[in-house]
Design an enzyme around this catalytic site. Sequence first.
Site, short mmCIF file in Angstrom:
data_model
loop_
_atom_site.label_atom_id
_atom_site.label_comp_id
_atom_site.label_asym_id
_atom_site.label_seq_id
_atom_site.Cartn_x
_atom_site.Cartn_y
_atom_site.Cartn_z
N GLY A 168 12.42 0.43 3.01
CA GLY A 168 13.43 0.05 2.02
C GLY A 168 14.38 -1.02 2.54
CB SER B 224 -0.88 -0.01 1.24
OG SER B 224 -1.64 1.17 1.29
N GLY C 92 11.40 -3.94 3.15
CA GLY C 92 12.72 -4.14 2.54
C GLY C 92 12.84 -5.30 1.58
CB THR D 290 7.30 3.32 7.54
OG1 THR D 290 6.21 4.06 8.06
CG2 THR D 290 7.10 3.11 6.06
CG ASN E 110 6.22 7.77 3.30
OD1 ASN E 110 5.11 8.32 3.41
ND2 ASN E 110 6.47 6.54 3.73
CB ALA E 111 6.14 12.74 6.21
N GLY F 106 7.27 -2.87 -1.25
CA GLY F 106 6.95 -1.45 -1.23
C GLY F 106 7.95 -0.58 -1.95
CB THR F 107 10.92 1.20 -0.57
OG1 THR F 107 10.17 1.70 0.54
CG2 THR F 107 11.95 2.22 -0.98
CB CYS G 262 -4.33 6.03 11.34
SG CYS G 262 -4.35 5.27 9.74
#
Length: 302
Positions: free
Chosen positions: A217, A20, A244, A193, A68-69, A265-266, A130
Site C-alpha cells: 500500500g 497479482s 504503493g 510485499t 496480508n497472509a 495492487g492494494t 515463495c
Amino acid sequence: MNTTTYLCGHKIDNPIIPASGTFGFGQEYREMYDLNILGAISIKGTTREARFGNLTPRIAECKAGMLNAVGLQNPGVEAVVGHELPELAKIYRKPIIANVCGFSLEEYVEVARRMCETDNVGWIELNVSCPNVKHGGMSFGTDAGCAAEVTSAVKAVCSKPVIVKLSPNVTDIVAIAQACQEAGADGLCLINTLLGMRLDLQKRRPILANITGGFSGDAVFPVALRMVYQVAKVCRIPIVGCGGISTARDVVEMMMAGASAVEVGTANLINPYACRDIIEDLPNVMQRLRIDNLTDIIGAAL
Ligand SMILES: Cc1cc2nc3c(=O)[nH]c(=O)nc-3n(C[C@H](O)[C@H](O)[C@H](O)COP(=O)(O)O)c2cc1C
C-alpha cells in the site's frame, strides 16, 4: 498524449497493470469497467496444485497500507489454464501476465511450462518470494543463487518473456536483480510485499493467524521507488515498478526512476476503480508535465 509503452518486446497501450493477487482472474472487476482499457493484467499467483491458503484472520489493516497472509490461495494450474484463462479471454482481448509460484524448482518449471503453452499468456511473472521447501523454507528470492537457478530453469522451458518479481526483504536487491538478469530474465518486477506484523492488544497475540504477513500500500511507495532506481542504474532489462502506486503522479515518478510499466495492487482493494482512474488521469498529468510520449521519461532521473 502517447501513453504507449513496451514490456519485453510487447507493445502495451498504457503502463497500468493490476498487480497479482489484487485482481483475482479479472471476473470481480468486469462489472466495474471494461478491462480492455488496462495495459495488461497480472493474474493471481498460481501453483501446481489447488491451495486453500492460510487460516484466517489473514488480512490486517495498517496506517497507509495493509498486511496480508493469504498464503497463495488459488485453484491450481490446470483449473487456471482450463477455466480461468478461457473465461478471462471472453472479456479481455489482450495477453495476460501469468504469475507463477512454486515450493520447489520442479514446481516452478512445471507451472511456467503449462502457462507458457497457453494462448492468452503473454509473459511469465516468476514470484520468487515463495518458500523453498528444500532450503528450510527460505524464500527463493532472498538468495541470489536460488533466484538465478529458478530463473534459468524456467527460461529453459519458456518461449515467452520471463519477468522475475523480486522480494524486497533482502539486504542487496541489486545483487539479486543482477543474478536474475545473468540467468536470462527478460524483465524484473519490483517489489513484492515487505514482511510485517501487527498485534491484537486485547488478545496480546498477533492479529494474523500466520503471525507475519506482507505489507503493501501507499506507505511502501518510497521503498519500491528506491529499489527500482537502484536496479535500473545497473540492469539493462525492463523493470515493472510495483508498490504503493495509487495515482497517475506515482506512475510518472516510478517511470522516471526507471520503470517501463507499473503494477497497481492494494489501491484496487481500496478503490476498485483505481486502475481506471489512473488511466483516465494519466494524460492530464502528462500534459501538466509537458510529456508527449511516456517512453521518453523512462529512467529520466537516472
Ligand atoms: C492480498 C494480496 C495478495 C497478493 N498475492 C500475490 C501473489 O499471488 N503473487 C505475487 O507475486 N504478489 C502478490 N501480492 C503482492 C502484490 O502483487 C504487490 O507486489 C504488492 O502488494 C505491492 O504493491 P501494492 O503496494 O501496490 O499493493 C499480493 C498482495 C496482496 C495485497
